[in-house]
Structure formats: structure tokens, C-alpha cells
Scaffold this motif. Sequence first.
Motif, PDB file in Angstrom:
ATOM      1  N   MET A  10       0.459   1.512   3.906  1.00 20.31           N
ATOM      2  CA  MET A  10      -0.261   2.468   4.703  1.00 20.31           C
ATOM      3  C   MET A  10      -0.165   2.024   6.106  1.00 20.31           C
ATOM      4  SD  MET A  10      -4.382   2.103   3.936  1.00 20.31           S
ATOM      5  CE  MET A  10      -4.316   2.560   2.373  1.00 20.31           C
ATOM      6  N   TYR A  11      -0.826   2.476   6.893  1.00 23.24           N
ATOM      7  CA  TYR A  11      -1.498   1.688   7.895  1.00 23.24           C
ATOM      8  C   TYR A  11      -0.583   1.231   9.010  1.00 23.24           C
ATOM      9  CZ  TYR A  11      -3.192   1.055   3.147  1.00 23.24           C
ATOM     10  OH  TYR A  11      -3.516   1.227   1.853  1.00 23.24           O
ATOM     11  N   THR A  12      -0.001   2.162   9.659  1.00 22.32           N
ATOM     12  CA  THR A  12       0.949   1.799  10.696  1.00 22.32           C
ATOM     13  C   THR A  12       0.370   2.025  12.072  1.00 22.32           C
ATOM     14  OG1 THR A  12       1.808   4.004  10.546  1.00 22.32           O
ATOM     15  CG2 THR A  12       2.958   2.331   9.309  1.00 22.32           C
TER      16      THR A  12
ATOM     17  N   SER B 185      -1.335  -5.189   6.603  1.00 24.89           N
ATOM     18  CA  SER B 185      -2.393  -4.226   6.269  1.00 24.89           C
ATOM     19  C   SER B 185      -2.516  -4.041   4.759  1.00 24.89           C
ATOM     20  CB  SER B 185      -2.106  -2.876   6.924  1.00 24.89           C
ATOM     21  OG  SER B 185      -2.054  -3.016   8.321  1.00 24.89           O
ATOM     22  N   GLU B 186      -1.369  -4.029   4.083  1.00 21.44           N
ATOM     23  CA  GLU B 186      -1.400  -3.890   2.622  1.00 21.44           C
ATOM     24  C   GLU B 186      -2.131  -5.081   1.998  1.00 21.44           C
ATOM     25  OE1 GLU B 186      -0.361  -1.273   1.056  1.00 21.44           O
ATOM     26  OE2 GLU B 186       1.080  -0.305   2.390  1.00 21.44           O
ATOM     27  N   ILE B 187      -1.840  -6.270   2.506  1.00 19.39           N
ATOM     28  CA  ILE B 187      -2.399  -7.485   1.908  1.00 19.39           C
ATOM     29  C   ILE B 187      -3.898  -7.620   2.248  1.00 19.39           C
ATOM     30  CG2 ILE B 187      -2.249 -10.022   1.931  1.00 19.39           C
ATOM     31  CD1 ILE B 187       0.093  -8.602   0.448  1.00 19.39           C
TER      32      ILE B 187
ATOM     33  N   ASP C 112      -0.967  -2.855  -6.904  1.00 18.55           N
ATOM     34  CA  ASP C 112       0.040  -2.052  -6.189  1.00 18.55           C
ATOM     35  C   ASP C 112       0.077  -2.444  -4.717  1.00 18.55           C
ATOM     36  OD1 ASP C 112       0.709  -0.537  -8.389  1.00 18.55           O
ATOM     37  OD2 ASP C 112      -0.304   1.296  -7.728  1.00 18.55           O
ATOM     38  N   GLU C 113      -1.099  -2.642  -4.116  1.00 21.42           N
ATOM     39  CA  GLU C 113      -1.142  -2.962  -2.680  1.00 21.42           C
ATOM     40  C   GLU C 113      -0.448  -4.306  -2.429  1.00 21.42           C
ATOM     41  OE1 GLU C 113      -1.789  -0.457  -1.212  1.00 21.42           O
ATOM     42  OE2 GLU C 113      -3.627   0.553  -1.845  1.00 21.42           O
ATOM     43  N   ALA C 114      -0.627  -5.247  -3.345  1.00 22.14           N
ATOM     44  CA  ALA C 114       0.076  -6.533  -3.209  1.00 22.14           C
ATOM     45  C   ALA C 114       1.585  -6.282  -3.231  1.00 22.14           C
ATOM     46  CB  ALA C 114      -0.318  -7.478  -4.339  1.00 22.14           C
ATOM     47  N   GLY C 115       2.026  -5.425  -4.144  1.00 22.40           N
ATOM     48  CA  GLY C 115       3.456  -5.086  -4.229  1.00 22.40           C
ATOM     49  C   GLY C 115       3.945  -4.454  -2.937  1.00 22.40           C
ATOM     50  N   HIS C 116       3.139  -3.558  -2.356  1.00 23.77           N
ATOM     51  CA  HIS C 116       3.542  -2.918  -1.095  1.00 23.77           C
ATOM     52  C   HIS C 116       3.744  -3.980  -0.013  1.00 23.77           C
ATOM     53  CE1 HIS C 116       1.340   1.040  -2.401  1.00 23.77           C
ATOM     54  NE2 HIS C 116       2.286   0.664  -3.232  1.00 23.77           N
ATOM     55  N   GLY C 117       2.813  -4.940   0.024  1.00 22.79           N
ATOM     56  CA  GLY C 117       2.944  -6.024   0.999  1.00 22.79           C
ATOM     57  C   GLY C 117       4.258  -6.764   0.796  1.00 22.79           C
TER      58      GLY C 117
ATOM     59  N   GLU D  14       3.204   5.483  -5.153  1.00 27.15           N
ATOM     60  CA  GLU D  14       2.026   4.742  -5.618  1.00 27.15           C
ATOM     61  C   GLU D  14       0.775   5.140  -4.833  1.00 27.15           C
ATOM     62  OE1 GLU D  14       4.542   1.015  -7.462  1.00 27.15           O
ATOM     63  OE2 GLU D  14       3.534   0.693  -5.558  1.00 27.15           O
ATOM     64  N   GLU D  15       0.932   5.420  -3.545  1.00 30.88           N
ATOM     65  CA  GLU D  15      -0.224   5.842  -2.751  1.00 30.88           C
ATOM     66  C   GLU D  15      -0.802   7.160  -3.280  1.00 30.88           C
ATOM     67  OE1 GLU D  15      -1.629   3.859  -0.979  1.00 30.88           O
ATOM     68  OE2 GLU D  15      -0.182   2.559   0.002  1.00 30.88           O
ATOM     69  N   SER D  16       0.074   7.980  -3.821  1.00 26.55           N
ATOM     70  CA  SER D  16      -0.390   9.255  -4.358  1.00 26.55           C
ATOM     71  C   SER D  16      -1.331   9.013  -5.550  1.00 26.55           C
ATOM     72  CB  SER D  16       0.833  10.069  -4.750  1.00 26.55           C
ATOM     73  OG  SER D  16       0.451  11.186  -5.468  1.00 26.55           O
TER      74      SER D  16
HETATM   75 FE   LIG Z   1      -0.470   0.526  -0.094  1.00 27.09          FE
END
Ligand SMILES: [Fe+2]
Length: 335
Positions: A1-3, A64-66, A94-99, A177-179
Amino acid sequence: MYTQSLDVPHAVALEPPGADSADQGAQERFDSRIAADQKIEPQDWMPDAYRKTLLRQISQHAHSEIIGMLPEGNWISRAPSLKRKAILLAKVQDEAGHGLYLYSAAETLNSSRGQMVEALHSGRAKYSSIFNYPTLTWADVGVIGWLVDGAAIMNQVPLCRCTYGPYARAMIRICKEESFHQRQGFDALLAMMQGSQAQREMVQESVNRWWWPVLMMFGPSDKESIHSTQTMQWGIKRISNDDLRQKFVDAAIQQAKVLGVTFPDPDLKWNEARGQHDYGTIDWDEFWSVVNGDGPCNKERLATRVKAHDDGAWVREAALAYSAKQTKRAQAKAA
Ligand SMILES: [Fe+2]
Ligand SMILES: [Fe+2]
């Protein structure tokens, strides 16, 4: 997310090695690829400013993901049912994976994971301001999924078409995944809204606290946004902060009606002439204060992250020792 921090001044500029040594032809090839909306890959020549901008944006996105795992992670052991606990666990993982995808994408720009982590832990690197707010009730978990992940999707879907290949490809999976994250949040809130009066009040109170910080996630208004013009020319950013914020407001209002909640903004109303909703003035003093380290949980979030990293040192050391042992064995066998 989070840009959002892309647009934040004083953001850290990591300085990996490598000079900007283009011949005229390389610059022209780069420009024509951008103009043709083709992807730039790690092995391609790119201007140093393009690389630095991407490195700043992708590493801040990864941070931000982490850091974003922390506010919700606080509720895993207190989820109200096994089903909600399983969903929340999956979401936080999932958020850890995004990071991890994003740190890997950033590493293709000549920065090491260690450099990026050090920038975060020393406070030089930014991450999304939204994660510096506390999660006080279970409804906050639902509201984060619905509104925070919802705002993230709005921001991130255009990044799937970003000109830098590794970032664009990471974003495709992340957006899927965000969905799920957004839908699970909405579903949790819908269940609460169909419950007791106390549950409905808990949801409304949570929405009241999160609404304005969520609108801030899109970053400063277009006229204050210092990096936007160049990043749009490079095909990194596709839609401006204010346009994304407007799209989000228009979508969220419809969803709020289904849920039966309101947003804490007396100026929020349909504007027939514009064909969009008007909304009130964002408190930018609050935004800058949180970005600059004085939000409700900035210190706590960073301290938790640094402690987790320090506590994990033995795992990294053990992995390195094991790898060294395997190499030695392989060499002995080959000799
Ligand atoms: Fe995320
Ligand atoms: Fe998410």
C-alpha cells in the motif's frame, strides 16, 4: 500500500554505488521506451534520478507493509472467533509477503536489504503515516481492512502499470491480496452492524477516528506535492494524489451506505455540477506532525520493529553459519 511518502520532503535518499554514466544514446533509448510506455528492467540503463526515485518509493512502500503489520498484529490474540483469527493471521502474513516482494524489487536498484532496514530503524526512512495511529477496538481491524486497504488499492492499481518492471509485477500480486484484505474488513464490519447496538456504536466510533487519517494516506494535495510531476512523466505515478483521493471518497460513500455508517465530515455532499462528492478540509498540520515523527504511535512502532529485528539476530546468524558449513562441506567433497 502506502506510497504517500513519495511526496514527502526530507525522505531518505539512499545512495548506492554507481555513477550516472550514460552516453547520449542510452538516454535517448530510455526516453523513447518511457514515451512508448514500455518497461524498464534492472539491467537497462536508467537515469540516476529515476533509479533514486524508485528506490525511495519502493523501499518506503516495503517499510509501510512491514510496519503496517503491527497495529493489526496487536489483535491476533484477541480476535472474537476462530474464523476471524484465521482471516486476520492470513492478512497480516500477506503484508509480510508484500514487504518481502518490495524489498526484493528495491534490491534490483543497487541497494541492499541491510541498507534499507538501517534507514528505517534509524528513523531516516519514512513509511505511511496511517500506521502511527492506534488500534483501540476490534472494529479498528475491520475499518483498517475496509478503508486503509481500500485506499491502498486505489493507490496501487495504477502502479501495476508502472514503467519499472519489477515494481509493476510485484504490484499485480499485491493488489490481488489487497482486494481480499478490503473485503474481509468490510465483511467483519457488516457482521458487527448486524449485531447489537453496542457493536454498531463501536464501528461508528472507529470510522470517526480513521476517516481523516485515511484521506491523508493519498499524500499532500497536488499543488504541494513535490515529486509528482516528474514521477508522472516517468510513468511511475499515473493518477495525481487529489484525483485518487476523490475516487476513494466517491467509492467509500456508497459502501458506507450499505454498512449503515456515516463519515465525520459535515461538508461531505454530492456536487451535481462536478459529478463527484465535495468533502471538507484535511488537517495538514496533523498530517505533517505524524509524518515528522510526532503521531500517537510513531515511537512505539519503530521501537517494536527494532526489537523484533534485534530478537531475530540469532536466526540470521544461524542461517549464515549453516550456509558456511554447507559450502565448506561441498568444497571438501569436491577436493
Ligand atoms: Fe499490503
Ligand atoms: Fe493489505
